[in-house]
Design a protein around this motif. Structure first.
Motif, PDB file in Angstrom:
ATOM      1  N   TYR A   1       0.679  -1.653   0.363  1.00 14.17           N
ATOM      2  CA  TYR A   1      -0.075  -0.124  -0.019  1.00 14.17           C
ATOM      3  C   TYR A   1       0.777   1.406   0.078  1.00 14.17           C
ATOM      4  N   PRO A   2       1.384   1.980  -1.095  1.00 11.60           N
ATOM      5  CA  PRO A   2       2.229   1.921  -1.389  1.00 11.60           C
ATOM      6  C   PRO A   2       1.749   4.369  -1.006  1.00 11.60           C
ATOM      7  N   ILE A   3       1.377   4.880  -0.076  1.00 12.37           N
ATOM      8  CA  ILE A   3       1.092   6.213   0.101  1.00 12.37           C
ATOM      9  C   ILE A   3       2.347   7.253  -0.365  1.00 12.37           C
ATOM     10  N   ASN A   4       1.275   7.847  -1.281  1.00 11.06           N
ATOM     11  CA  ASN A   4       2.180   9.180  -1.688  1.00 11.06           C
ATOM     12  C   ASN A   4       2.405   9.892   0.079  1.00 11.06           C
ATOM     13  N   VAL A   5       3.602  10.347   0.024  1.00  9.41           N
ATOM     14  CA  VAL A   5       4.098  11.527   1.409  1.00  9.41           C
ATOM     15  C   VAL A   5       4.552  12.451   0.060  1.00  9.41           C
ATOM     16  N   ASN A   6       4.410  12.889  -0.917  1.00  9.20           N
ATOM     17  CA  ASN A   6       4.926  14.058  -0.989  1.00  9.20           C
ATOM     18  C   ASN A   6       4.300  14.918  -1.802  1.00  9.20           C
ATOM     19  N   THR A   7       3.426  15.265  -1.331  1.00 13.55           N
ATOM     20  CA  THR A   7       2.366  16.286  -1.694  1.00 13.55           C
ATOM     21  C   THR A   7       3.089  17.905  -1.316  1.00 13.55           C
ATOM     22  N   VAL A   8       3.420  18.745  -2.358  1.00 11.61           N
ATOM     23  CA  VAL A   8       3.710  20.177  -2.136  1.00 11.61           C
ATOM     24  C   VAL A   8       2.435  20.834  -1.526  1.00 11.61           C
ATOM     25  N   GLU A   9       2.769  21.641   0.043  1.00 14.09           N
ATOM     26  CA  GLU A   9       2.297  22.863   0.322  1.00 14.09           C
ATOM     27  C   GLU A   9       2.622  24.008   0.520  1.00 14.09           C
ATOM     28  N   ILE A  10       1.888  24.727   0.539  1.00 14.79           N
ATOM     29  CA  ILE A  10       2.713  26.452  -0.029  1.00 14.79           C
ATOM     30  C   ILE A  10       2.037  26.769   1.264  1.00 14.79           C
TER      31      ILE A  10
END
Length: 192
Positions: free
Chosen positions: A132-141
């Motif tokens: 279950y490879p969750i994406n943890v690389n969301t970029v937030e400003i």
């Protein structure tokens, strides 16, 4: 016999198209936004009740929203797909804000600030990087600067004043998990 094979083939193709269409159903943005508000509020509610149970409670909340149950043998795959398709929208605003959190703030960072990262991340969202490879690389400003979860953890670790607010060894452990299992990157690394 050829007609039977042809009919069987048509049936299989139509069934797979129908199943695929059901799996790719888009969620209405208004409903998703309402859900995200509830999710952000739930983080605070679950923290004050029993943060050790928070991961299971949040998982149940997401499953209910998706109309899934744990009896579905593929529920974790569906949940992972939903998260990865929508995680950039999981921003908490005023909902569930405390003196320990900021606004706006991505839900994963909010969970860290509420001290629920072991239960919600370790026991639920980040339970298996291979299946279950969750994406943890969301970029937030935030304050005009791009920031990922890894950037956020690095800032926590590097600030000596945070020893009072955070369990730094746990934050470092979460950081290692993100790097080794989930290919976590800083915002600047994502630009390369």
């Amino acid at each position: 016999m050829k007609k039977f094979k042809y009919l069987l083939l048509v049936f299989v193709v139509l069934f797979s198209m129908n199943t695929q269409a059901q799996n790719e159903t888009k969620i209405d943005d208004a409903k998703l936004n309402d859900f995200i508000k509830k999710l952000c509020l739930s983080g605070l509610a679950f923290r004050t009740s029993d943060s050790r149970q928070a991961g299971q409670d949040i998982e149940e909340l997401i499953l209910n929203f998706l109309g899934l149950t744990k009896e579905d043998p593929n529920y974790k795959e569906k949940l992972t797909k939903f998260w990865n398709e929508n995680n950039h929208k999981f921003i908490c605003h005023e909902e569930g804000t405390t003196k320990f959190t900021r606004t706006p703030q991505h839900f994963l960072k909010r969970i860290v600030d509420l001290g629920m990262h072991k239960s919600v991340l370790g026991d639920f969202l980040l339970s298996n990087p291979y299946k279950y490879p969750i994406n943890v690389n969301t970029v937030e400003i935030y304050n005009g600067k791009e920031e990922t979860l890894l950037d956020y953890l690095d800032a926590i670790i590097s600030n000596p004043d945070n020893k009072e607010k955070y369990n730094i060894p746990e934050i470092k452990s979460l950081r290692r998990l993100l790097l080794m299992g989930y290919n976590a990157k800083t915002a600047s690394e994502l630009k390369k």
